[in-house]
Design a protein around this motif. Structure first.
Motif, PDB file in Angstrom:
ATOM      1  N   VAL A   1      -8.885 -12.341   4.431  1.00  0.00           N
ATOM      2  CA  VAL A   1      -9.262 -11.607   3.220  1.00  0.00           C
ATOM      3  C   VAL A   1      -9.100 -12.533   2.027  1.00  0.00           C
ATOM      4  O   VAL A   1      -8.055 -13.168   1.840  1.00  0.00           O
ATOM      5  CB  VAL A   1      -8.398 -10.350   3.047  1.00  0.00           C
TER       6      VAL A   1
ATOM      7  N   LYS B   1     -11.611   0.497  -0.734  1.00  0.00           N
ATOM      8  CA  LYS B   1     -11.213  -0.706   0.002  1.00  0.00           C
ATOM      9  C   LYS B   1     -11.261  -0.503   1.514  1.00  0.00           C
ATOM     10  O   LYS B   1     -11.633  -1.412   2.264  1.00  0.00           O
ATOM     11  CB  LYS B   1      -9.805  -1.135  -0.434  1.00  0.00           C
ATOM     12  N   GLU B   2     -10.885   0.677   1.981  1.00  0.00           N
ATOM     13  CA  GLU B   2     -10.896   0.933   3.413  1.00  0.00           C
ATOM     14  C   GLU B   2     -12.322   0.908   3.963  1.00  0.00           C
ATOM     15  O   GLU B   2     -12.589   0.325   5.032  1.00  0.00           O
ATOM     16  CB  GLU B   2     -10.240   2.288   3.704  1.00  0.00           C
TER      17      GLU B   2
ATOM     18  N   GLY C   1      -9.999  -8.718  -1.603  1.00  0.00           N
ATOM     19  CA  GLY C   1     -10.842  -7.825  -0.834  1.00  0.00           C
ATOM     20  C   GLY C   1     -12.315  -7.884  -1.166  1.00  0.00           C
ATOM     21  O   GLY C   1     -13.093  -7.044  -0.674  1.00  0.00           O
TER      22      GLY C   1
ATOM     23  N   ARG D   1     -13.595  -2.695   4.035  1.00  0.00           N
ATOM     24  CA  ARG D   1     -13.022  -3.468   5.144  1.00  0.00           C
ATOM     25  C   ARG D   1     -13.705  -3.110   6.465  1.00  0.00           C
ATOM     26  O   ARG D   1     -14.019  -3.988   7.271  1.00  0.00           O
ATOM     27  CB  ARG D   1     -11.529  -3.211   5.234  1.00  0.00           C
TER      28      ARG D   1
ATOM     29  N   TYR E   1     -14.625 -11.569   2.879  1.00  0.00           N
ATOM     30  CA  TYR E   1     -13.982 -11.567   4.198  1.00  0.00           C
ATOM     31  C   TYR E   1     -14.575 -12.694   5.040  1.00  0.00           C
ATOM     32  O   TYR E   1     -15.778 -13.006   4.924  1.00  0.00           O
ATOM     33  CB  TYR E   1     -14.197 -10.223   4.909  1.00  0.00           C
TER      34      TYR E   1
END
Length: 416
Positions: free
Chosen positions: A95, A244-245, A99, A248, A102
């Motif tokens: 990361v 953010k989740e 964020g 990701r 990636y």
């Protein structure tokens, strides 16, 4: 009279010249004095200004001493994170930029291109060309040179040798029990001895491998090259708003799909690949940022923590007690096996000694029998017989007596 006039005129000119020269001298002296006074005043003013500035600086330093120190520490900490250029490692991804970026890494196993035939080389080139043509996203090819660390291999070898040694000790104990029980045939004992010999040879071979590997580990010039393909994902390029989740999860799906596509495409040119796990990514970064330390302290020990190696490690006497307990256990097993072997083989040794000294024991026994029956055969006959037994010719007579006794026993057995 004319001469007097010329003298007066000349003296007048000289007087005027002297007056002018004296006036110029006075003017120069005045100018020099004025310049000197002005220079002194400028120096005093400059010195006074320096003192004022110095006092102000000292006051500012006293006031901002604590603040400057805290800002300096914070600046160093921030500069280190900027230098490392990554935030954390999670879900097999690196990361970056809080964020917004990636990375996923694919490790590739290289092939020996020079040993291939022309047809194989053409196939590899066509496969690599196909790989380049199918790329729809940016990649980075990274080559990392590492010093080969044989510590893990040596530890694995030692654990396996320990298993072989334990199995060999158990087989030795079992073989001694088989010999002592006298319930096994000689062919079964020979077969088990053959297996025991194979196990002993395997143990000696394993010990030689460990010794040679440890000597090889002392050579720091053994290098290994690893090849990686780095695949990025830029979350900041997305126009949608996600938390953010979600970002990701999207990044992982996108990177995993691209990585699998790259692995499949590379397989056409005989290059295999795999996606690095989180631990392997940490090792990759650790070696990249710690070239010298990685040769001495591997990633496994580094993950434990540097402080654990010094401040929170086990006490030296606890380590010594543990090592002594292991030594006592191993030597106790060895002593038990040796003692059992000695006790089991004692009757065999006694029988072998009797067999080796058979003639001498027969002569002694014969002499003792004659001595005991001296009253029946007569003293002179007994003495002469004993002398004959002890002489060199007595050996042949003894053998003849033994043959007669053997024939007698055989005849009795046949009659029975």
């Amino acid at each position: 009279m004319n001469n007097n006039v010329d003298a007066n005129a000349l003296s007048g000119i000289l007087s005027i010249a002297l007056g002018v020269a004296f006036s110029i001298f006075i003017i120069l002296v005045v100018i020099l004095v004025v310049l000197k006074i002005r220079d002194n005043s400028q120096k005093k003013e400059a010195k006074r200004n320096e003192e004022i500035i110095g006092n102000n600086n000292n006051k500012n330093k006293d006031k901002n001493k604590t603040k400057t120190s805290s800002e300096y520490k914070q600046y160093n900490k921030q500069s280190i994170y900027d230098f490392m250029e990554f935030d954390k490692v999670e879900d097999n991804m690196i990361v970056q930029k809080n964020g917004r970026r990636y990375l996923m890494v694919v490790e590739c196993q290289g092939i020996n291109y020079d040993l291939m035939s022309k047809v194989e080389k053409v196939g590899v080139e066509e496969g690599f060309q196909q790989f380049l043509n199918t790329l729809r996203h940016p990649i980075q090819i990274y080559i990392q040179t590492r010093t080969v660390n044989l510590e893990g291999s040596i530890a694995t070898y030692k654990s396996r040798i320990k298993e072989i040694e334990d199995r060999y000790n158990q087989m030795t104990f079992q073989y001694n029990q088989m010999r002592g029980s006298e319930t096994y045939s000689q062919s079964e004992l020979d077969e088990y001895w053959f297996e025991l010999t194979k196990q002993r040879n395997l143990l000696e071979y394993g010990r030689d491998i460990i010794s040679n590997t440890e000597k090889m580990s002392l050579n720091k010039n053994i290098l290994n090259k690893k090849y990686f393909i780095i695949i990025p994902y830029f979350a900041e390029e997305s126009t949608e708003k996600y938390d953010k989740e979600e970002i990701r999860n999207i990044a992982f799906s996108e990177l995993y799909t691209n990585a699998q596509a790259i692995i499949r495409t590379l397989s056409s040119c005989s290059v295999s690949g795999k996606i690095l796990s989180s631990k392997e990514l940490v090792e990759l970064l650790y070696v990249a940022y710690n070239r010298d330390d990685s040769e001495v302290l591997g990633i496994d020990k580094a993950l434990i923590g540097y402080e654990d190696l010094y401040s929170t490690s086990a006490d030296v006497y606890e380590k010594k007690v543990k090592a002594l307990d292991e030594l006592i256990h191993d030597r106790a097993i060895d002593l038990a096996n040796e003692t059992i072997e000695k006790v089991r083989s004692r009757p065999e040794q006694l029988a072998k000694e009797r067999e080796d000294n058979l003639d001498e024991l027969i002569r002694r026994m014969a002499a003792l029998v004659i001595k005991e029956n001296e009253s029946h055969v007569g003293e002179d006959v007994a003495e002469e017989a004993i002398k004959e037994i002890e002489s060199n010719e007595g050996g042949d007579a003894n053998e003849e007596v033994q043959k007669k006794a053997t024939r007698t026993r055989n005849a009795k057995a046949v009659n029975e």
